[in-house]
Design a protein around this motif. Structure first.
Motif, PDB file in Angstrom:
ATOM      1  N   ILE A 121      37.677  35.098  44.313  1.00 57.42           N
ATOM      2  CA  ILE A 121      37.925  34.803  42.893  1.00 57.42           C
ATOM      3  C   ILE A 121      39.084  35.654  42.374  1.00 57.42           C
ATOM      4  O   ILE A 121      39.920  35.181  41.600  1.00 57.42           O
ATOM      5  CB  ILE A 121      36.651  34.986  42.061  1.00 57.42           C
ATOM      6  N   GLY A 122      39.167  36.902  42.824  1.00 59.19           N
ATOM      7  CA  GLY A 122      40.294  37.755  42.448  1.00 59.19           C
ATOM      8  C   GLY A 122      41.620  37.158  42.881  1.00 59.19           C
ATOM      9  O   GLY A 122      42.600  37.178  42.135  1.00 59.19           O
ATOM     10  N   LYS A 123      41.652  36.597  44.071  1.00 58.55           N
ATOM     11  CA  LYS A 123      42.878  35.934  44.544  1.00 58.55           C
ATOM     12  C   LYS A 123      43.171  34.693  43.705  1.00 58.55           C
ATOM     13  O   LYS A 123      44.326  34.411  43.377  1.00 58.55           O
ATOM     14  CB  LYS A 123      42.747  35.578  46.022  1.00 58.55           C
ATOM     15  N   TYR A 124      42.132  33.950  43.378  1.00 57.52           N
ATOM     16  CA  TYR A 124      42.302  32.772  42.518  1.00 57.52           C
ATOM     17  C   TYR A 124      42.880  33.179  41.160  1.00 57.52           C
ATOM     18  O   TYR A 124      43.768  32.503  40.628  1.00 57.52           O
ATOM     19  CB  TYR A 124      40.965  32.052  42.339  1.00 57.52           C
ATOM     20  N   LEU A 125      42.412  34.284  40.605  1.00 62.46           N
ATOM     21  CA  LEU A 125      42.898  34.731  39.300  1.00 62.46           C
ATOM     22  C   LEU A 125      44.398  35.034  39.319  1.00 62.46           C
ATOM     23  O   LEU A 125      45.059  34.958  38.288  1.00 62.46           O
ATOM     24  CB  LEU A 125      42.127  35.974  38.831  1.00 62.46           C
ATOM     25  N   GLN A 126      44.935  35.359  40.479  1.00 66.93           N
ATOM     26  CA  GLN A 126      46.373  35.646  40.591  1.00 66.93           C
ATOM     27  C   GLN A 126      47.211  34.375  40.699  1.00 66.93           C
ATOM     28  O   GLN A 126      48.430  34.433  40.605  1.00 66.93           O
ATOM     29  CB  GLN A 126      46.633  36.517  41.823  1.00 66.93           C
ATOM     30  N   SER A 127      46.555  33.238  40.856  1.00 61.23           N
ATOM     31  CA  SER A 127      47.273  31.985  41.087  1.00 61.23           C
ATOM     32  C   SER A 127      47.598  31.250  39.787  1.00 61.23           C
ATOM     33  O   SER A 127      46.983  31.485  38.751  1.00 61.23           O
ATOM     34  CB  SER A 127      46.436  31.067  41.982  1.00 61.23           C
ATOM     35  N   GLU A 128      48.542  30.356  39.896  1.00 60.83           N
ATOM     36  CA  GLU A 128      48.900  29.497  38.762  1.00 60.83           C
ATOM     37  C   GLU A 128      47.708  28.650  38.324  1.00 60.83           C
ATOM     38  O   GLU A 128      47.537  28.348  37.152  1.00 60.83           O
ATOM     39  CB  GLU A 128      50.067  28.595  39.152  1.00 60.83           C
ATOM     40  N   GLY A 129      46.874  28.284  39.276  1.00 63.77           N
ATOM     41  CA  GLY A 129      45.707  27.449  38.989  1.00 63.77           C
ATOM     42  C   GLY A 129      44.736  28.075  38.019  1.00 63.77           C
ATOM     43  O   GLY A 129      43.966  27.376  37.358  1.00 63.77           O
ATOM     44  N   ALA A 130      44.751  29.398  37.892  1.00 62.15           N
ATOM     45  CA  ALA A 130      43.823  30.088  36.991  1.00 62.15           C
ATOM     46  C   ALA A 130      44.354  30.209  35.571  1.00 62.15           C
ATOM     47  O   ALA A 130      43.654  30.710  34.690  1.00 62.15           O
ATOM     48  CB  ALA A 130      43.515  31.477  37.537  1.00 62.15           C
ATOM     49  N   SER A 131      45.552  29.732  35.322  1.00 66.78           N
ATOM     50  CA  SER A 131      46.208  30.000  34.037  1.00 66.78           C
ATOM     51  C   SER A 131      45.474  29.412  32.834  1.00 66.78           C
ATOM     52  O   SER A 131      45.641  29.894  31.723  1.00 66.78           O
ATOM     53  CB  SER A 131      47.658  29.522  34.056  1.00 66.78           C
ATOM     54  N   LYS A 132      44.647  28.387  33.028  1.00 67.98           N
ATOM     55  CA  LYS A 132      43.908  27.803  31.899  1.00 67.98           C
ATOM     56  C   LYS A 132      42.473  28.307  31.799  1.00 67.98           C
ATOM     57  O   LYS A 132      41.756  27.953  30.866  1.00 67.98           O
ATOM     58  CB  LYS A 132      43.915  26.279  32.009  1.00 67.98           C
ATOM     59  N   LEU A 133      42.067  29.161  32.735  1.00 68.25           N
ATOM     60  CA  LEU A 133      40.698  29.669  32.734  1.00 68.25           C
ATOM     61  C   LEU A 133      40.465  30.545  31.511  1.00 68.25           C
ATOM     62  O   LEU A 133      41.205  31.496  31.270  1.00 68.25           O
ATOM     63  CB  LEU A 133      40.441  30.471  34.018  1.00 68.25           C
ATOM     64  N   GLU A 134      39.440  30.208  30.731  1.00 68.20           N
ATOM     65  CA  GLU A 134      39.117  30.950  29.515  1.00 68.20           C
ATOM     66  C   GLU A 134      37.844  31.776  29.642  1.00 68.20           C
ATOM     67  O   GLU A 134      37.693  32.791  28.958  1.00 68.20           O
ATOM     68  CB  GLU A 134      38.968  29.980  28.342  1.00 68.20           C
ATOM     69  N   GLU A 135      36.911  31.327  30.481  1.00 69.63           N
ATOM     70  CA  GLU A 135      35.635  32.014  30.604  1.00 69.63           C
ATOM     71  C   GLU A 135      35.260  32.133  32.079  1.00 69.63           C
ATOM     72  O   GLU A 135      35.303  31.151  32.815  1.00 69.63           O
ATOM     73  CB  GLU A 135      34.538  31.241  29.866  1.00 69.63           C
ATOM     74  N   LEU A 136      34.883  33.352  32.474  1.00 71.20           N
ATOM     75  CA  LEU A 136      34.482  33.618  33.853  1.00 71.20           C
ATOM     76  C   LEU A 136      33.170  34.387  33.830  1.00 71.20           C
ATOM     77  O   LEU A 136      33.095  35.495  33.301  1.00 71.20           O
ATOM     78  CB  LEU A 136      35.562  34.420  34.578  1.00 71.20           C
ATOM     79  N   TYR A 137      32.130  33.779  34.394  1.00 63.45           N
ATOM     80  CA  TYR A 137      30.786  34.357  34.408  1.00 63.45           C
ATOM     81  C   TYR A 137      30.378  34.634  35.851  1.00 63.45           C
ATOM     82  O   TYR A 137      30.180  33.710  36.632  1.00 63.45           O
ATOM     83  CB  TYR A 137      29.795  33.400  33.752  1.00 63.45           C
ATOM     84  N   LEU A 138      30.244  35.911  36.175  1.00 66.32           N
ATOM     85  CA  LEU A 138      29.894  36.327  37.531  1.00 66.32           C
ATOM     86  C   LEU A 138      28.718  37.308  37.525  1.00 66.32           C
ATOM     87  O   LEU A 138      28.613  38.176  38.389  1.00 66.32           O
ATOM     88  CB  LEU A 138      31.108  36.971  38.207  1.00 66.32           C
ATOM     89  N   SER A 139      27.830  37.185  36.583  1.00 62.48           N
ATOM     90  CA  SER A 139      26.713  38.108  36.455  1.00 62.48           C
ATOM     91  C   SER A 139      25.688  37.904  37.564  1.00 62.48           C
ATOM     92  O   SER A 139      25.521  36.806  38.085  1.00 62.48           O
ATOM     93  CB  SER A 139      26.052  37.935  35.093  1.00 62.48           C
ATOM     94  N   SER A 140      25.015  38.985  37.917  1.00 53.50           N
ATOM     95  CA  SER A 140      23.930  38.990  38.912  1.00 53.50           C
ATOM     96  C   SER A 140      24.360  38.352  40.226  1.00 53.50           C
ATOM     97  O   SER A 140      23.786  37.364  40.677  1.00 53.50           O
ATOM     98  CB  SER A 140      22.696  38.284  38.339  1.00 53.50           C
ATOM     99  N   ASN A 141      25.381  38.930  40.832  1.00 51.67           N
ATOM    100  CA  ASN A 141      25.952  38.385  42.055  1.00 51.67           C
ATOM    101  C   ASN A 141      26.135  39.402  43.176  1.00 51.67           C
ATOM    102  O   ASN A 141      26.823  39.122  44.148  1.00 51.67           O
ATOM    103  CB  ASN A 141      27.311  37.742  41.755  1.00 51.67           C
ATOM    104  N   GLU A 142      25.558  40.588  43.027  1.00 48.28           N
ATOM    105  CA  GLU A 142      25.661  41.620  44.055  1.00 48.28           C
ATOM    106  C   GLU A 142      27.105  42.048  44.306  1.00 48.28           C
ATOM    107  O   GLU A 142      27.492  42.386  45.423  1.00 48.28           O
ATOM    108  CB  GLU A 142      24.977  41.164  45.351  1.00 48.28           C
ATOM    109  N   ILE A 143      27.911  42.031  43.252  1.00 46.19           N
ATOM    110  CA  ILE A 143      29.314  42.443  43.346  1.00 46.19           C
ATOM    111  C   ILE A 143      29.389  43.959  43.195  1.00 46.19           C
ATOM    112  O   ILE A 143      28.850  44.528  42.251  1.00 46.19           O
ATOM    113  CB  ILE A 143      30.162  41.758  42.257  1.00 46.19           C
ATOM    114  N   GLY A 144      30.077  44.600  44.126  1.00 48.39           N
ATOM    115  CA  GLY A 144      30.277  46.039  44.074  1.00 48.39           C
ATOM    116  C   GLY A 144      31.710  46.380  43.715  1.00 48.39           C
ATOM    117  O   GLY A 144      32.463  45.555  43.188  1.00 48.39           O
TER     118      GLY A 144
END
Length: 145
Positions: free
Chosen positions: A24-47
């Motif tokens: 997802i971090g790589k996606y956020l760096q892409s042009e494709g993410a430019s319209k993304l307004e909301e990102l919900y990644l809660s309770s996902n075992e992310i460190g």
């Protein structure tokens, strides 16, 4: 590509972990993410590794229109919070209104980095910063307050 028009990505309550968060971090760096307004990644075992990748994605995409970021209930500590704070500091185009980092493992170092990011980014529209139930002490609270 359908991802070019994606405005909301909700992956709450899954098990994407650091590997998924890195993608997802790589996606956020892409042009494709430019319209993304909301990102919900809660309770996902992310460190810290996944949070660092997300922070880098936020840091390097000046076209990102993200308004809401929720990383509630993960395993993010000071390293991951520092990466997110750095993104807040250097990406003046960010329009975050809500940043939810509740129920993680963020201490004074991470809280101070987030506070520094908020201090240096005058363009930030942050209305809600949720750091409830972390490991923040007097030093971190003073930096934020």
């Amino acid at each position: 590509n359908g991802a070019l028009n994606l405005r909301v990505l909700d992956l709450n309550n899954n098990k994407i972990g650091d590997v998924g968060a890195t993608a997802i971090g790589k996606y956020l760096q892409s042009e494709g993410a430019s319209k993304l307004e909301e990102l919900y990644l809660s309770s996902n075992e992310i460190g810290d590794g996944g949070a660092t990748a997300i922070g880098k994605g936020l840091q390097f995409n000046g076209a990102l229109k993200l308004e809401r970021l929720s990383l509630y209930g993960n395993e993010i500590g000071d390293v991951g919070a520092t990466a997110i704070g750095k993104a807040l500091e250097v990406n003046g185009a960010l329009k975050l209104e809500i940043l939810n980092l509740r129920n993680n493992k963020i201490g004074d170092v991470g809280a101070t980095a987030i506070a520094k990011g908020l201090e240096f980014n005058g363009a930030l529209n942050l209305r809600v910063l949720d750091l409830n139930n972390n490991k923040i002490g007097d030093v971190g609270a003073t930096a934020i307050g």
